[in-house]
Design a protein around this motif. Structure first.
Motif, PDB file in Angstrom:
ATOM      1  N   PHE A  29       0.817  -1.210   0.000  1.00  0.00           N
ATOM      2  CA  PHE A  29       0.000   0.000   0.000  1.00  0.00           C
ATOM      3  C   PHE A  29       0.853   1.264   0.000  1.00  0.00           C
ATOM      4  O   PHE A  29       0.319   2.368  -0.056  1.00  0.00           O
ATOM      5  CB  PHE A  29      -0.984   0.011   1.174  1.00  0.00           C
ATOM      6  CG  PHE A  29      -0.335   0.084   2.527  1.00  0.00           C
ATOM      7  CD1 PHE A  29       0.009   1.301   3.078  1.00  0.00           C
ATOM      8  CD2 PHE A  29      -0.075  -1.066   3.261  1.00  0.00           C
ATOM      9  CE1 PHE A  29       0.604   1.383   4.328  1.00  0.00           C
ATOM     10  CE2 PHE A  29       0.511  -1.002   4.511  1.00  0.00           C
ATOM     11  CZ  PHE A  29       0.853   0.223   5.051  1.00  0.00           C
ATOM     12  N   GLY A  30       2.171   1.131   0.061  1.00  0.00           N
ATOM     13  CA  GLY A  30       3.056   2.288   0.017  1.00  0.00           C
ATOM     14  C   GLY A  30       3.355   2.679  -1.420  1.00  0.00           C
ATOM     15  O   GLY A  30       3.883   1.886  -2.192  1.00  0.00           O
ATOM     16  N   ILE A  31       3.000   3.892  -1.806  1.00  0.00           N
ATOM     17  CA  ILE A  31       3.239   4.350  -3.177  1.00  0.00           C
ATOM     18  C   ILE A  31       4.691   4.783  -3.359  1.00  0.00           C
ATOM     19  O   ILE A  31       5.356   4.404  -4.320  1.00  0.00           O
ATOM     20  CB  ILE A  31       2.299   5.519  -3.534  1.00  0.00           C
ATOM     21  CG1 ILE A  31       0.840   5.072  -3.449  1.00  0.00           C
ATOM     22  CG2 ILE A  31       2.618   6.048  -4.932  1.00  0.00           C
ATOM     23  CD1 ILE A  31      -0.155   6.198  -3.641  1.00  0.00           C
ATOM     24  N   GLY A  32       5.180   5.594  -2.431  1.00  0.00           N
ATOM     25  CA  GLY A  32       6.550   6.073  -2.554  1.00  0.00           C
ATOM     26  C   GLY A  32       6.768   7.306  -1.700  1.00  0.00           C
ATOM     27  O   GLY A  32       5.940   7.663  -0.859  1.00  0.00           O
ATOM     28  N   SER A  33       7.890   7.976  -1.922  1.00  0.00           N
ATOM     29  CA  SER A  33       8.195   9.211  -1.210  1.00  0.00           C
ATOM     30  C   SER A  33       8.828  10.197  -2.174  1.00  0.00           C
ATOM     31  O   SER A  33       9.447   9.811  -3.170  1.00  0.00           O
ATOM     32  CB  SER A  33       9.138   8.947  -0.029  1.00  0.00           C
ATOM     33  OG  SER A  33      10.413   8.523  -0.483  1.00  0.00           O
ATOM     34  N   VAL A  34       8.663  11.476  -1.863  1.00  0.00           N
ATOM     35  CA  VAL A  34       9.250  12.550  -2.669  1.00  0.00           C
ATOM     36  C   VAL A  34       9.855  13.555  -1.704  1.00  0.00           C
ATOM     37  O   VAL A  34       9.222  13.944  -0.713  1.00  0.00           O
ATOM     38  CB  VAL A  34       8.197  13.238  -3.562  1.00  0.00           C
ATOM     39  CG1 VAL A  34       8.855  14.315  -4.427  1.00  0.00           C
ATOM     40  CG2 VAL A  34       7.461  12.226  -4.434  1.00  0.00           C
ATOM     41  N   SER A  35      11.080  13.971  -1.970  1.00  0.00           N
ATOM     42  CA  SER A  35      11.749  14.911  -1.072  1.00  0.00           C
ATOM     43  C   SER A  35      12.585  15.899  -1.875  1.00  0.00           C
ATOM     44  O   SER A  35      12.942  15.649  -3.027  1.00  0.00           O
ATOM     45  CB  SER A  35      12.647  14.150  -0.087  1.00  0.00           C
ATOM     46  OG  SER A  35      13.567  13.334  -0.781  1.00  0.00           O
ATOM     47  N   VAL A  36      12.892  17.014  -1.251  1.00  0.00           N
ATOM     48  CA  VAL A  36      13.821  17.990  -1.829  1.00  0.00           C
ATOM     49  C   VAL A  36      15.217  17.593  -1.396  1.00  0.00           C
ATOM     50  O   VAL A  36      15.498  17.498  -0.207  1.00  0.00           O
ATOM     51  CB  VAL A  36      13.494  19.412  -1.370  1.00  0.00           C
ATOM     52  CG1 VAL A  36      14.499  20.400  -1.961  1.00  0.00           C
ATOM     53  CG2 VAL A  36      12.085  19.806  -1.758  1.00  0.00           C
ATOM     54  N   GLU A  37      16.090  17.345  -2.359  1.00  0.00           N
ATOM     55  CA  GLU A  37      17.455  16.947  -2.037  1.00  0.00           C
ATOM     56  C   GLU A  37      18.439  17.690  -2.926  1.00  0.00           C
ATOM     57  O   GLU A  37      18.108  18.119  -4.029  1.00  0.00           O
ATOM     58  CB  GLU A  37      17.637  15.436  -2.218  1.00  0.00           C
ATOM     59  CG  GLU A  37      16.776  14.605  -1.276  1.00  0.00           C
ATOM     60  CD  GLU A  37      17.020  13.116  -1.432  1.00  0.00           C
ATOM     61  OE1 GLU A  37      18.157  12.735  -1.764  1.00  0.00           O
ATOM     62  OE2 GLU A  37      16.071  12.341  -1.216  1.00  0.00           O
ATOM     63  N   LYS A  38      19.657  17.826  -2.437  1.00  0.00           N
ATOM     64  CA  LYS A  38      20.704  18.467  -3.212  1.00  0.00           C
ATOM     65  C   LYS A  38      21.164  17.545  -4.334  1.00  0.00           C
ATOM     66  O   LYS A  38      21.259  16.332  -4.158  1.00  0.00           O
ATOM     67  CB  LYS A  38      21.888  18.836  -2.319  1.00  0.00           C
ATOM     68  CG  LYS A  38      21.588  19.934  -1.310  1.00  0.00           C
ATOM     69  CD  LYS A  38      22.812  20.270  -0.488  1.00  0.00           C
ATOM     70  CE  LYS A  38      22.517  21.384   0.504  1.00  0.00           C
ATOM     71  NZ  LYS A  38      23.713  21.721   1.325  1.00  0.00           N
ATOM     72  N   SER A  39      21.441  18.131  -5.485  1.00  0.00           N
ATOM     73  CA  SER A  39      21.948  17.370  -6.617  1.00  0.00           C
ATOM     74  C   SER A  39      23.064  18.156  -7.284  1.00  0.00           C
ATOM     75  O   SER A  39      23.463  19.223  -6.808  1.00  0.00           O
ATOM     76  CB  SER A  39      20.825  17.105  -7.631  1.00  0.00           C
ATOM     77  OG  SER A  39      20.379  18.319  -8.205  1.00  0.00           O
ATOM     78  N   THR A  40      23.552  17.642  -8.383  1.00  0.00           N
ATOM     79  CA  THR A  40      24.632  18.313  -9.114  1.00  0.00           C
ATOM     80  C   THR A  40      24.244  19.724  -9.514  1.00  0.00           C
ATOM     81  O   THR A  40      25.073  20.631  -9.564  1.00  0.00           O
ATOM     82  CB  THR A  40      24.994  17.504 -10.370  1.00  0.00           C
ATOM     83  OG1 THR A  40      25.293  16.164  -9.977  1.00  0.00           O
ATOM     84  CG2 THR A  40      26.207  18.110 -11.076  1.00  0.00           C
ATOM     85  N   PHE A  41      22.954  19.928  -9.786  1.00  0.00           N
ATOM     86  CA  PHE A  41      22.485  21.215 -10.294  1.00  0.00           C
ATOM     87  C   PHE A  41      21.703  21.996  -9.234  1.00  0.00           C
ATOM     88  O   PHE A  41      20.849  22.798  -9.550  1.00  0.00           O
ATOM     89  CB  PHE A  41      21.611  20.993 -11.524  1.00  0.00           C
ATOM     90  CG  PHE A  41      22.294  20.209 -12.606  1.00  0.00           C
ATOM     91  CD1 PHE A  41      23.239  20.800 -13.427  1.00  0.00           C
ATOM     92  CD2 PHE A  41      22.011  18.858 -12.773  1.00  0.00           C
ATOM     93  CE1 PHE A  41      23.889  20.068 -14.403  1.00  0.00           C
ATOM     94  CE2 PHE A  41      22.644  18.120 -13.759  1.00  0.00           C
ATOM     95  CZ  PHE A  41      23.599  18.732 -14.574  1.00  0.00           C
ATOM     96  N   GLY A  42      21.986  21.758  -7.963  1.00  0.00           N
ATOM     97  CA  GLY A  42      21.280  22.438  -6.883  1.00  0.00           C
ATOM     98  C   GLY A  42      20.236  21.532  -6.263  1.00  0.00           C
ATOM     99  O   GLY A  42      20.331  20.317  -6.346  1.00  0.00           O
ATOM    100  N   SER A  43      19.231  22.121  -5.652  1.00  0.00           N
ATOM    101  CA  SER A  43      18.176  21.344  -5.027  1.00  0.00           C
ATOM    102  C   SER A  43      17.106  20.965  -6.043  1.00  0.00           C
ATOM    103  O   SER A  43      16.730  21.782  -6.893  1.00  0.00           O
ATOM    104  CB  SER A  43      17.539  22.137  -3.876  1.00  0.00           C
ATOM    105  OG  SER A  43      18.487  22.387  -2.860  1.00  0.00           O
ATOM    106  N   SER A  44      16.614  19.748  -5.946  1.00  0.00           N
ATOM    107  CA  SER A  44      15.563  19.287  -6.846  1.00  0.00           C
ATOM    108  C   SER A  44      14.770  18.188  -6.159  1.00  0.00           C
ATOM    109  O   SER A  44      15.172  17.667  -5.117  1.00  0.00           O
ATOM    110  CB  SER A  44      16.170  18.761  -8.155  1.00  0.00           C
ATOM    111  OG  SER A  44      17.033  17.667  -7.900  1.00  0.00           O
ATOM    112  N   LEU A  45      13.628  17.838  -6.744  1.00  0.00           N
ATOM    113  CA  LEU A  45      12.809  16.786  -6.176  1.00  0.00           C
ATOM    114  C   LEU A  45      13.411  15.423  -6.477  1.00  0.00           C
ATOM    115  O   LEU A  45      13.846  15.161  -7.595  1.00  0.00           O
ATOM    116  CB  LEU A  45      11.380  16.846  -6.739  1.00  0.00           C
ATOM    117  CG  LEU A  45      10.499  18.000  -6.282  1.00  0.00           C
ATOM    118  CD1 LEU A  45       9.097  17.811  -6.837  1.00  0.00           C
ATOM    119  CD2 LEU A  45      10.459  18.130  -4.766  1.00  0.00           C
ATOM    120  N   ARG A  46      13.412  14.556  -5.476  1.00  0.00           N
ATOM    121  CA  ARG A  46      13.877  13.182  -5.638  1.00  0.00           C
ATOM    122  C   ARG A  46      12.705  12.258  -5.317  1.00  0.00           C
ATOM    123  O   ARG A  46      12.178  12.285  -4.203  1.00  0.00           O
ATOM    124  CB  ARG A  46      15.053  12.904  -4.701  1.00  0.00           C
ATOM    125  CG  ARG A  46      15.397  11.410  -4.535  1.00  0.00           C
ATOM    126  CD  ARG A  46      16.208  10.900  -5.698  1.00  0.00           C
ATOM    127  NE  ARG A  46      16.464   9.469  -5.577  1.00  0.00           N
ATOM    128  CZ  ARG A  46      17.482   8.933  -4.881  1.00  0.00           C
ATOM    129  NH1 ARG A  46      18.324   9.710  -4.217  1.00  0.00           N
ATOM    130  NH2 ARG A  46      17.658   7.625  -4.847  1.00  0.00           N
TER     131      ARG A  46
END
Length: 241
Positions: free
Chosen positions: A31-48
């Motif tokens: 029943f768990g769909i997933g998770s979405v978070s703001v994280e740092k990446s090569t190009f700054g912060s983005s949704l993961r």
């Protein structure tokens, strides 16, 4: 807006915490769909996004992939419009089509009040056996407090007289791209069955966002491990609870 339904944490190790939110709140649950978070990446912060491979309703994860973006993510924290308390601490239910999520999706919002970018959501849907959602919420509470088991431990290498010890399972605790690349380079592709499937799944999830930038010699290795993880999840799906 009222923040009574937003869970808070003082933890600042946000990349690690985001990973734990998925593995403790979603992994292994139908029943768990997933998770979405703001994280740092090569190009700054983005949704993961971390989507659950064994969630049975692929049309829902595909809908989220098409419609859930940075704007709709932020709207979840700016307003209660389209959301209704679900009756469990920290859980709200989507009631309209303006949030980029299917109606009736259950959402757990997480934020570090000390930083406007430290935000995440955990998403649930589908049939739930009695008590299972509450168990997952208890795990999330422990994660936010920095308590409890953070991640499954590697399987011990097996050995016996006349047999070769199995390779050590990848360690998912070090959230470092270079670490995961080194782990990938050491994986025994001829004996993938000697690893725990969830450990290899974590390895794939960690490398997925930057898979196109992997060194050429690692790309076929990544594909081999990723394909194996998908095949195993398909085999396990009918038996998962």
């Amino acid at each position: 807006m009222s923040h009574s339904e937003v869970l808070t944490t003082r933890r600042s190790d946000w990349t690690q915490l985001s990973s734990e939110l998925y593995y403790q709140g979603v992994e292994g649950s139908k029943f768990g769909i997933g998770s979405v978070s703001v994280e740092k990446s090569t190009f700054g912060s983005s949704l993961r996004s971390r989507m659950n491979r064994i969630f049975p309703h692929k049309e829902i994860t595909e809908y989220i992939g098409r419609n859930f973006n940075a704007k709709t993510f932020e709207n979840l924290f700016k307003s209660e419009e389209g959301l209704m308390p679900y009756g469990l601490p920290g859980v709200v239910q989507v009631m309209n089509d303006t949030l980029g999520l299917p109606r009736n999706t259950l959402v757990v919002r997480v934020q570090n009040p000390g930083s406007p970018v430290m935000k995440a959501v955990v998403l649930y849907g589908g049939e739930r056996m009695e008590g299972q959602l509450e168990q997952r919420l208890a795990r999330l509470t422990q994660v936010l407090q920095g308590k409890g088991e953070q991640s499954p431990q590697p399987e011990s290498a097996r050995s016996s007289a006349g047999a070769t010890a199995a390779p050590a399972a990848p360690n998912p605790l070090k959230d470092n791209p270079e670490h995961f690349r080194k782990v990938l380079a050491q994986v025994n592709l001829r004996n993938l069955a000697s690893y725990k499937p969830d450990q290899l799944s974590k390895l794939v999830d960690a490398l997925e966002p930057d898979k196109d930038s992997l060194p050429l010699e690692l790309k076929p290795r990544f594909k081999a491990v990723s394909d194996w993880v998908v095949r195993q999840s398909m085999k396990r799906r009918p038996n998962m609870v």
